[in-house]
Structures are given as C-alpha cells and as structure tokens.
Scaffold this motif. Structure first.
Motif, PDB file in Angstrom:
ATOM      1  N   GLY A  12       4.039   6.752  -1.405  1.00  0.00           N
ATOM      2  CA  GLY A  12       3.040   6.868  -0.018  1.00  0.00           C
ATOM      3  C   GLY A  12       3.156   5.473   0.489  1.00  0.00           C
ATOM      4  N   ASP A  13       2.785   5.584   1.878  1.00  0.00           N
ATOM      5  CA  ASP A  13       2.705   4.473   2.782  1.00  0.00           C
ATOM      6  C   ASP A  13       4.233   4.070   3.270  1.00  0.00           C
ATOM      7  OD1 ASP A  13      -0.046   4.113   2.738  1.00  0.00           O
ATOM      8  OD2 ASP A  13       0.181   2.769   0.728  1.00  0.00           O
ATOM      9  N   GLU A  14       4.958   4.959   3.378  1.00  0.00           N
ATOM     10  CA  GLU A  14       6.126   5.096   4.097  1.00  0.00           C
ATOM     11  C   GLU A  14       6.386   5.007   5.476  1.00  0.00           C
ATOM     12  OE1 GLU A  14       5.286   7.744   2.114  1.00  0.00           O
ATOM     13  OE2 GLU A  14       6.094   7.575   0.190  1.00  0.00           O
ATOM     14  N   GLY A  15       5.155   5.427   6.031  1.00  0.00           N
ATOM     15  CA  GLY A  15       5.426   5.369   7.563  1.00  0.00           C
ATOM     16  C   GLY A  15       5.327   6.905   8.180  1.00  0.00           C
ATOM     17  N   LYS A  16       4.815   7.738   7.473  1.00  0.00           N
ATOM     18  CA  LYS A  16       4.393   9.189   7.658  1.00  0.00           C
ATOM     19  C   LYS A  16       3.920   9.208   9.164  1.00  0.00           C
ATOM     20  CE  LYS A  16       2.283   9.869   3.763  1.00  0.00           C
ATOM     21  NZ  LYS A  16       2.616   8.741   3.085  1.00  0.00           N
ATOM     22  N   GLY A  17       2.881   8.346   9.240  1.00  0.00           N
ATOM     23  CA  GLY A  17       2.072   8.369  10.452  1.00  0.00           C
ATOM     24  C   GLY A  17       2.988   8.162  11.784  1.00  0.00           C
ATOM     25  N   LYS A  18       3.674   7.083  11.678  1.00  0.00           N
ATOM     26  CA  LYS A  18       4.591   6.638  12.811  1.00  0.00           C
ATOM     27  C   LYS A  18       5.604   7.782  13.141  1.00  0.00           C
ATOM     28  CE  LYS A  18       8.485   3.779  13.899  1.00  0.00           C
ATOM     29  NZ  LYS A  18       9.046   2.534  14.130  1.00  0.00           N
ATOM     30  N   ALA A  39      -5.518   9.175   2.396  1.00  0.00           N
ATOM     31  CA  ALA A  39      -4.480   8.726   3.293  1.00  0.00           C
ATOM     32  C   ALA A  39      -4.960   7.577   4.376  1.00  0.00           C
ATOM     33  CB  ALA A  39      -4.067  10.096   4.223  1.00  0.00           C
ATOM     34  N   GLY A  40      -4.086   6.983   4.767  1.00  0.00           N
ATOM     35  CA  GLY A  40      -4.152   5.875   5.673  1.00  0.00           C
ATOM     36  C   GLY A  40      -2.768   5.858   6.607  1.00  0.00           C
ATOM     37  N   HIS A  41      -2.733   6.613   7.701  1.00  0.00           N
ATOM     38  CA  HIS A  41      -1.560   6.756   8.396  1.00  0.00           C
ATOM     39  C   HIS A  41      -1.752   5.712   9.779  1.00  0.00           C
ATOM     40  CE1 HIS A  41      -0.571  10.986   6.456  1.00  0.00           C
ATOM     41  NE2 HIS A  41      -0.526   9.657   5.602  1.00  0.00           N
ATOM     42  N   THR A  42      -0.643   4.755   9.788  1.00  0.00           N
ATOM     43  CA  THR A  42      -0.877   4.095  11.077  1.00  0.00           C
ATOM     44  C   THR A  42       0.189   4.222  12.059  1.00  0.00           C
ATOM     45  OG1 THR A  42      -1.218   2.480   9.107  1.00  0.00           O
ATOM     46  CG2 THR A  42      -0.799   1.365  11.507  1.00  0.00           C
ATOM     47  N   ILE A  43      -0.335   4.136  13.072  1.00  0.00           N
ATOM     48  CA  ILE A  43       0.381   4.338  14.495  1.00  0.00           C
ATOM     49  C   ILE A  43       0.276   3.264  15.560  1.00  0.00           C
ATOM     50  CG2 ILE A  43       0.919   6.055  16.491  1.00  0.00           C
ATOM     51  CD1 ILE A  43      -0.306   8.129  14.783  1.00  0.00           C
ATOM     52  N   THR A 330      12.612   3.758   7.157  1.00  0.00           N
ATOM     53  CA  THR A 330      11.611   2.825   7.814  1.00  0.00           C
ATOM     54  C   THR A 330      11.762   1.530   7.383  1.00  0.00           C
ATOM     55  OG1 THR A 330       9.478   3.263   6.388  1.00  0.00           O
ATOM     56  CG2 THR A 330       9.742   4.716   8.071  1.00  0.00           C
ATOM     57  N   LYS A 331      11.016   0.744   7.932  1.00  0.00           N
ATOM     58  CA  LYS A 331      11.126  -0.761   7.731  1.00  0.00           C
ATOM     59  C   LYS A 331      12.043  -1.521   7.561  1.00  0.00           C
ATOM     60  CE  LYS A 331       6.469  -1.444   6.733  1.00  0.00           C
ATOM     61  NZ  LYS A 331       4.990  -1.526   6.035  1.00  0.00           N
ATOM     62  N   LEU A 332      13.289  -1.288   8.093  1.00  0.00           N
ATOM     63  CA  LEU A 332      14.563  -1.691   7.767  1.00  0.00           C
ATOM     64  C   LEU A 332      14.503  -3.348   8.276  1.00  0.00           C
ATOM     65  CD1 LEU A 332      17.470  -1.320   7.020  1.00  0.00           C
ATOM     66  CD2 LEU A 332      18.170  -1.325   9.463  1.00  0.00           C
ATOM     67  N   ASP A 333      13.532  -3.465   9.406  1.00  0.00           N
ATOM     68  CA  ASP A 333      13.438  -5.123   9.769  1.00  0.00           C
ATOM     69  C   ASP A 333      12.767  -5.876   8.838  1.00  0.00           C
ATOM     70  OD1 ASP A 333      11.328  -3.222  10.300  1.00  0.00           O
ATOM     71  OD2 ASP A 333      10.077  -4.745  10.910  1.00  0.00           O
ATOM     72  N   VAL A 334      12.033  -5.341   7.746  1.00  0.00           N
ATOM     73  CA  VAL A 334      11.346  -6.334   6.699  1.00  0.00           C
ATOM     74  C   VAL A 334      12.666  -6.863   6.030  1.00  0.00           C
ATOM     75  CG1 VAL A 334      10.036  -6.094   4.736  1.00  0.00           C
ATOM     76  CG2 VAL A 334       9.395  -4.751   6.824  1.00  0.00           C
TER      77      VAL A 334
END
Ligand code: GDP
Ligand code: IMO
Ligand code: MG
Length: 425
Positions: A12-18, A39-43, A330-334
């Motif tokens: 979960g929280d992989e960036g599905k919302g985005k 669920a918590g989907h962030t955009i 997702t989140k390569l920048d991290v």
C-alpha cells in the motif's frame, strides 16, 4: 474498449492516487473496486493537496464519471464528509456515484474493529480501525446491509434489527460494552444519510458496461495492495478484500476480457503500516532517511510507516499475481541522497537461495534478503522530466528493477506533484 487496472504491488501507499489522477486525464470513467476508507490516496496539484479515502482518484478531472463499485465497503458518513470537503474546494462531484450493491460500513463495525484489535493484544493486526474487516465479514456471512437498502426504510430496519441483536449480544457478553440502538442507527442512516446519498445510488454494473460498450475508456482503481490481499498477501496481516487485479472483476462486475492493461504501482523502496513480516525492513538511519524524505506517515492515521530496501522477489510475485503489463515506479527522488542502493534479488531460507515468494509464512519470517548493491546518483532529480535528464545511475537503477521484476517500467515519479512524472520510452 477494454479497461485499465491500477494495482499496488507492495503493502500500500505506493502512489496509486497520483497515477490514477495522471492517467484519468485520458479516461472517461474511474471505478474503485474494493477496500473502503482504510485507503488514503494522495494527489498533489501545484499548491493543493487532496487525500481521498472513498472517492475515486479521477474526481479532479471534470467530465469523468467516478464510480464506487460493488466491491467497496462504504462508510456513508466518511463518503459524505469527503464530498462536502470537495465542495468547499470547488471540486465538482456531480458525476460521483455509488453502487447499490456495495456494502455499508455500520457504526458497530467500527466499534468491533477497535474491540477485536484490543482483544488480540500483542497479536493485533494494526488495522485502520475503520470497521473494514467486520463489514467484509458480515458481507461473507450474508448479514451485511447494502447501499441499496438505504432506499427502502422497511427493509433497512428489518435487516438491521436481525443483525444488531447478535452484535449487541457480542458487545455486551464478550466486551462488556453497550452498542448503538437500532433507533439511533436508523435516525442517522435513514434520516440524515439516505436522502443525501440517494441521488448517487446506481446500478454500477449497467453503468460500467454501457460505458465499455460505447467504447469509453474505463480505469479500475485498486486500494491497498497485492501483499495486503486477503488470499495472496501476508495473511493474517492483510486487509479483508482482494486488491489484486482479479479483484477488479468481482469488485466492479466485469470479466477478465474487459481488461487489457494492468499497471502495477511500485515504490523504489518498501514500506508497510501495521504488523506482519517484512524481509527487507530497515531499523537504522537509512530507514529513518527513507521515512523522512518520503514523508512516510499514514495519510489518514498519521502512523509512521515501516521502511525497507526494494524487494524484487515481491515485484516478481506481484507481476504473476496481477498479470502486470507494466509498472509505474514512484518516489525515485526519495533515494537522491543515498551513496549506494540495495535491492533484494532473492531470499536465503535455511541456507537455500530462493528467487520466488515462499508460500509458507514461517519461511517468509525466516527469509534473509540477498542483496545486490547499486551506486546511487546523489543528485536532485526532482526537476527531471525525461529519461535523458536523469543521471545514468538512476536510469541503471530503473532498468535493474525492471529486469529483476520481469516487467517493463513505463512511468517514473520524481516528486508528489502530478507533473513530476517521467514517461519512459
Ligand atoms: P496510495 O495510497 O498508493 O495512493 O499512496 P499514498 O497517497 O498513501 O502515499 C504516497 C505518498 O507519496 C503521497 O504523499 C504522495 O503525494 C507521494 N508521492 C507519490 N509519488 C511520489 C513521487 O514520485 N515522489 C515523491 N517524493 N512523493 C510521491
Ligand atoms: P492505500 O489504499 C497501507 C493495512 C493496515 C493493516 C492492514 C489491515 O492507501 O494503499 P484494515 O483496516 O484494512 O483492516 O487493516 O492493512 N492497510 C493499509 N496499509 N495502505 C492502505 O491503503 C491500507 N489499507 C489498509 O495498516 O496493516
Ligand atoms: Mg495510501
């Protein structure tokens, strides 16, 4: 026109919302097919941040029909509050509808979720305490109330009285608690909620198929993820539904041939919230750095997520379980500041090298990750928008994950904003 599924490949929280939001630009309909307000989907759109629990992540694009499918469990109080919040932010929700066959999360589900977790003590699952498990349990027991029951006061009360009698007995006798009364629930659900939700209640199967038959583009948005799947996840540390791509069929009422693309969402490292095995978990300062740079705190619960190195064994398994066509990484920048990156390519289980996910939970608990190390890039990549702009080490890392997972990577995320996305190839 067949549909596209968006599915999480980790915990979960992989960036599905985005990704759903990014792809919704070209879609006519977005359907949530399972889960609930766990669920918590962030955009993120410029300065604005949205976090959706039940509302499908296509809602920010005007003109798209957003459907809460039959496989979702709906807490109508949460849904209405999300709709209200969206109205205050000038987001049009007139095309947001909910399946009459979706099950309702009732006040006693939430209470029982909390009480059962307390009962489990040290063995607790670490649920989101929203009543998701108890609501799906009642669905399977065939005593659940459905969204369509809100449209028939007599039926709603009849069904409620039968099920509530048993719930109240359990609460009183097992937990020494007083539960809600049928009158209280009817006042809220039939008096306040039903009139507000009624205009949005639809025959979602008919709606989705009418769209598919008209050649419209339909996307199926999963919540949670492959390793939280009730059948394929790290049971019992899972959710109570089927997030895997196959779940889209049951949870939206389409057949496998109605789907032709399945996009897996994969973070460049691992996280999980709640209990359960986690072979590549980090307990050191690298883990702290991932949490800090990735802002890895639960969207709804605020809980600190558990961090770990990327696990290619799990991606391989996710590719199989979901028939992934491609991956959004997702989140390569991290990872920008790290000098070296580790990728788990196999497990050592009792001295044996295993390259596929073991079926036995005890093996997963014993699994020692076998790592390959890759050089980091130690450059800020957040403004890169093409593969060519990425440092070579970052491109190599992406290629390595694709090769290890056995699935092509089509998009790479380099920041939370919808624009911080690189299309590969
Ligand atoms: P979901 O549940 O799969 O939709 O994911 P969440 O929204 O719970 O968690 C993903 C978090 O990562 C959110 O805060 C996103 O804004 C953020 N995010 C998504 N993609 C990227 C990315 O490429 N880079 C960074 N730094 N953050 C991202
Ligand atoms: P999204 O869609 C991460 C986890 C909980 C717990 C387990 C069971 O935002 O990726 P539940 O309340 O479902 O009975 O809890 O599942 N969990 C999630 N973890 N992301 C989620 O959703 C989750 N939804 C549930 O932390 O371990
Ligand atoms: Mg989330």
């Amino acid at each position: 026109m067949p549909g596209t599924v968006v599915v999480g490949t980790q915990w979960g929280d992989e960036g599905k919302g985005k990704l759903t939001d990014v792809l919704a630009e070209d879609m006519d309909m977005v359907v949530r097919y399972q889960g609930g307000h766990n669920a918590g989907h962030t955009i993120v759109v410029g300065e604005q941040k949205f976090a959706f629990r039940l509302v499908p992540s296509g809602v920010l694009h005007p003109g798209i029909v957003n459907v809460i499918g039959n496989g979702v469990v709906v807490d109508p109080r949460v849904l209405l509050s999300e709709i209200e919040t969206l109205a205050t932010r000038n987001v049009d929700t007139t095309q947001l509808v909910v399946s009459g066959n979706a099950h309702l999360v009732m006040p006693y589900h939430q209470e029982l979720d909390v009480l059962f977790e307390r009962h489990l003590g040290d063995n607790k699952l670490g649920t989101t305490k929203g009543g998701i498990g108890p609501a799906y349990a009642d669905k399977a027991l065939r005593v659940g109330l459905r969204v369509q029951d809100l449209l028939d006061q007599k039926i709603f009360r009849q069904k409620l009285e039968v099920v509530l009698k048993e719930k109240l007995a359990v609460m009183a006798k097992v937990y020494n608690r007083l539960g809600p009364t049928a009158d209280d629930i009817c006042d809220e659900y039939l008096g306040e909620i039903a009139p507000r939700l009624a205009p949005r209640i639809v025959d979602s199967v008919h709606l989705i198929h009418t769209a598919l038959e008209a050649g419209k583009k339909v996307m199926f948005e999963g919540a949670q993820a492959t390793f939280l799947d009730l059948d394929h996840g790290t049971y019992p540390f899972v959710t109570s539904s089927n997030p895997v791509a196959g779940g889209a069929c049951a949870g939206a009422g389409v057949g496998p041939r109605d789907i032709d693309r399945i996009i897996g969402i994969t973070k460049t490292y691992m996280t999980r919230v709640g209990s359960g095995p986690f072979p590549t978990e980090l307990f050191d300062e690298t883990g702290d750095l991932l949490i800090e740079r990735g802002v890895e705190f639960g969207t709804n619960t605020g809980r600190r997520r558990r961090p770990g190195w990327f696990d290619a064994v799990m991606l391989r398994q996710a590719a199989r379980l979901n028939s992934l066509s491609d991956v959004f990484l997702t989140k390569l920048d991290v990872l920008d500041t790290l000098p070296t990156l580790k990728v788990c390519v196999a497990y050592d289980i009792d001295g044996e090298r295993v390259t596929h996910m073991p079926y036995h939970q005890s093996d997963l608990h014993k699994a020692v990750p076998v790592y390959e190390e890759l050089p980091g890039w130690q450059t800020d990549i957040t403004s890169c928008r093409t593969m060519d702009e990425l440092p070579k080490a970052a491109r190599d890392y992406i290629l390595f994950l694709a090769e290890q997972g056995g699935v092509p990577i089509s998009y790479v995320g380099v920041g939370p904003d919808r624009l911080a996305t690189i299309q590969v190839g």
